[in-house]
Design a protein around this motif. Structure first.
Motif, PDB file in Angstrom:
ATOM      1  N   ILE A  45      56.932  39.362  37.657  1.00  0.00           N
ATOM      2  CA  ILE A  45      56.386  39.146  39.005  1.00  0.00           C
ATOM      3  C   ILE A  45      55.287  40.157  39.298  1.00  0.00           C
ATOM      4  N   ILE A  46      55.532  41.430  38.923  1.00  0.00           N
ATOM      5  CA  ILE A  46      54.527  42.482  39.157  1.00  0.00           C
ATOM      6  C   ILE A  46      53.256  42.191  38.373  1.00  0.00           C
ATOM      7  N   LEU A  47      53.412  41.802  37.093  1.00  0.00           N
ATOM      8  CA  LEU A  47      52.242  41.470  36.270  1.00  0.00           C
ATOM      9  C   LEU A  47      51.493  40.269  36.834  1.00  0.00           C
ATOM     10  N   LEU A  48      52.269  39.246  37.258  1.00  0.00           N
ATOM     11  CA  LEU A  48      51.670  38.052  37.825  1.00  0.00           C
ATOM     12  C   LEU A  48      50.896  38.384  39.093  1.00  0.00           C
ATOM     13  N   PHE A  49      51.490  39.212  39.928  1.00  0.00           N
ATOM     14  CA  PHE A  49      50.832  39.626  41.167  1.00  0.00           C
ATOM     15  C   PHE A  49      49.565  40.431  40.871  1.00  0.00           C
ATOM     16  N   THR A  50      49.660  41.305  39.856  1.00  0.00           N
ATOM     17  CA  THR A  50      48.503  42.131  39.476  1.00  0.00           C
ATOM     18  C   THR A  50      47.345  41.262  38.994  1.00  0.00           C
ATOM     19  N   VAL A  51      47.686  40.286  38.119  1.00  0.00           N
ATOM     20  CA  VAL A  51      46.660  39.381  37.608  1.00  0.00           C
ATOM     21  C   VAL A  51      46.049  38.569  38.758  1.00  0.00           C
ATOM     22  N   PHE A  52      46.924  38.065  39.627  1.00  0.00           N
ATOM     23  CA  PHE A  52      46.454  37.286  40.778  1.00  0.00           C
ATOM     24  C   PHE A  52      45.530  38.123  41.667  1.00  0.00           C
ATOM     25  N   GLN A  53      45.932  39.377  41.907  1.00  0.00           N
ATOM     26  CA  GLN A  53      45.148  40.259  42.767  1.00  0.00           C
ATOM     27  C   GLN A  53      43.775  40.551  42.150  1.00  0.00           C
ATOM     28  N   LYS A  54      43.778  40.765  40.807  1.00  0.00           N
ATOM     29  CA  LYS A  54      42.513  41.031  40.123  1.00  0.00           C
ATOM     30  C   LYS A  54      41.587  39.819  40.216  1.00  0.00           C
ATOM     31  N   ARG A  55      42.164  38.633  40.011  1.00  0.00           N
ATOM     32  CA  ARG A  55      41.358  37.418  40.097  1.00  0.00           C
ATOM     33  C   ARG A  55      40.848  37.200  41.521  1.00  0.00           C
ATOM     34  N   LYS A  56      41.709  37.475  42.484  1.00  0.00           N
ATOM     35  CA  LYS A  56      41.313  37.348  43.878  1.00  0.00           C
ATOM     36  C   LYS A  56      40.171  38.302  44.206  1.00  0.00           C
ATOM     37  N   ASN A  57      40.318  39.558  43.750  1.00  0.00           N
ATOM     38  CA  ASN A  57      39.271  40.555  43.993  1.00  0.00           C
ATOM     39  C   ASN A  57      37.956  40.164  43.312  1.00  0.00           C
ATOM     40  N   SER A  58      38.090  39.625  42.069  1.00  0.00           N
ATOM     41  CA  SER A  58      36.895  39.183  41.347  1.00  0.00           C
ATOM     42  C   SER A  58      36.206  38.047  42.081  1.00  0.00           C
ATOM     43  N   LEU A  59      37.025  37.110  42.603  1.00  0.00           N
ATOM     44  CA  LEU A  59      36.471  35.979  43.342  1.00  0.00           C
ATOM     45  C   LEU A  59      35.783  36.445  44.622  1.00  0.00           C
ATOM     46  N   LEU A  60      36.430  37.394  45.320  1.00  0.00           N
ATOM     47  CA  LEU A  60      35.840  37.930  46.549  1.00  0.00           C
ATOM     48  C   LEU A  60      34.530  38.661  46.259  1.00  0.00           C
ATOM     49  N   GLU A  61      34.518  39.413  45.154  1.00  0.00           N
ATOM     50  CA  GLU A  61      33.292  40.125  44.756  1.00  0.00           C
ATOM     51  C   GLU A  61      32.186  39.134  44.414  1.00  0.00           C
ATOM     52  N   LEU A  62      32.576  38.044  43.706  1.00  0.00           N
ATOM     53  CA  LEU A  62      31.598  37.019  43.341  1.00  0.00           C
ATOM     54  C   LEU A  62      31.048  36.334  44.583  1.00  0.00           C
ATOM     55  N   GLN A  63      31.951  36.024  45.534  1.00  0.00           N
ATOM     56  CA  GLN A  63      31.513  35.392  46.774  1.00  0.00           C
ATOM     57  C   GLN A  63      30.583  36.312  47.553  1.00  0.00           C
ATOM     58  N   ALA A  64      30.933  37.599  47.593  1.00  0.00           N
ATOM     59  CA  ALA A  64      30.095  38.574  48.297  1.00  0.00           C
ATOM     60  C   ALA A  64      28.726  38.685  47.637  1.00  0.00           C
ATOM     61  N   GLU A  65      28.725  38.697  46.302  1.00  0.00           N
ATOM     62  CA  GLU A  65      27.463  38.788  45.555  1.00  0.00           C
ATOM     63  C   GLU A  65      26.610  37.543  45.768  1.00  0.00           C
ATOM     64  N   ASN A  66      27.271  36.365  45.761  1.00  0.00           N
ATOM     65  CA  ASN A  66      26.548  35.114  45.991  1.00  0.00           C
ATOM     66  C   ASN A  66      25.963  35.071  47.403  1.00  0.00           C
TER      67      ASN A  66
END
Length: 250
Positions: free
Chosen positions: A24-45
């Motif tokens: 669960i911790i690993l899954l949450f970590t991966v999800f959080q990283k992907r979420k952060n990456s998506l937010l960064e991409l959206q901000a950059e776009n």
């Protein structure tokens, strides 16, 4: 035996629970990283989009200033010179010609003032902006230009209008400078979900994109269209003109 069995069950249960928690911790970590990456991409776009809008507004302003320069020199300047000559030779018989020349000059100045107005660029409305361009081309006899509107007209997002207008402005510039065309037609076709824009000239065209004239900026136009979720497609045939088709989702 029962005690050993209980201990084994306890150990196995503990291992399962720990494994599950780690998963669960690993899954949450991966999800959080992907979420952060998506937010960064959206901000950059978003930053890229805002930067492109700013650059486009500057380009429109620069193009407008070039247009004003041409009109002052090639049109209004000539009218004033003609009025001066007519006044020097004025008589009761030809005074009406002087009046007509001055009236025409005033009309040109009023038309030019619309281009100078910064609010016209800042709060650009696509139909009005395109009509101003068509009127200017016809007035200065650059080309025989016409704007056709079909379908039920929709309000277009302001920033999207700026991008679309600049794309078309690039096409117009190429048409007037390179195509040797006599006619230019722009059609805005409003559908239920899409706006289809077709700009077409009857100039010399080109046989392939490899031979396209400098100034078309095909990749630049396509990239700008992508920013607003639109597509831009060039078609051309040698001695049969060039067309640009833009499809924008309303």
């Amino acid at each position: 035996m029962e005690s050993e069995a209980s201990q084994i069950i306890l150990i196995v249960t503990t291992i399962i629970i720990i494994t599950f928690v780690i998963f669960i911790i690993l899954l949450f970590t991966v999800f959080q990283k992907r979420k952060n990456s998506l937010l960064e991409l959206q901000a950059e776009n978003k930053k890229r989009f805002e930067r492109e809008i700013s650059e486009t507004q500057i380009e429109i302003r620069e193009e407008t200033l070039r247009n004003i320069s041409w009109e002052l020199h090639d049109n209004i300047g000539q009218l004033l010179t003609l009025a001066k000559i007519q006044l020097q030779n004025a008589s009761s018989e030809n005074i009406h010609e002087v009046s007509e020349t001055i009236t025409k000059g005033l009309t040109e100045v009023r038309a030019l003032s619309k281009l100078i107005n910064p609010e016209a660029i800042k709060n650009i409305k696509l139909r009005e902006a395109l009509q101003l361009e068509m009127d200017r081309f016809n007035r200065l006899k650059f080309i025989n230009a016409s704007l056709i509107i079909s379908g039920n007209e929709h309000i277009i997002n302001e920033k999207s209008s700026i991008i679309i207008f600049r794309i078309l402005q690039e096409f117009f510039s190429n048409t007037i400078k390179h195509s040797k065309a006599s006619n230019l037609t722009v059609e805005l076709k409003f559908g239920s979900i899409n706006l289809e824009i077709t700009a077409k000239d009857d100039g010399v065209g080109f046989s392939s994109l490899d031979n396209k004239p400098n100034g078309i900026g095909l990749e630049n136009i396509k990239n700008r269209a992508k920013l607003i979720g639109a597509t831009a497609v060039f078609t051309s045939e040698e001695n049969k003109g060039t067309s640009l088709n833009i499809v924008y989702k309303l």
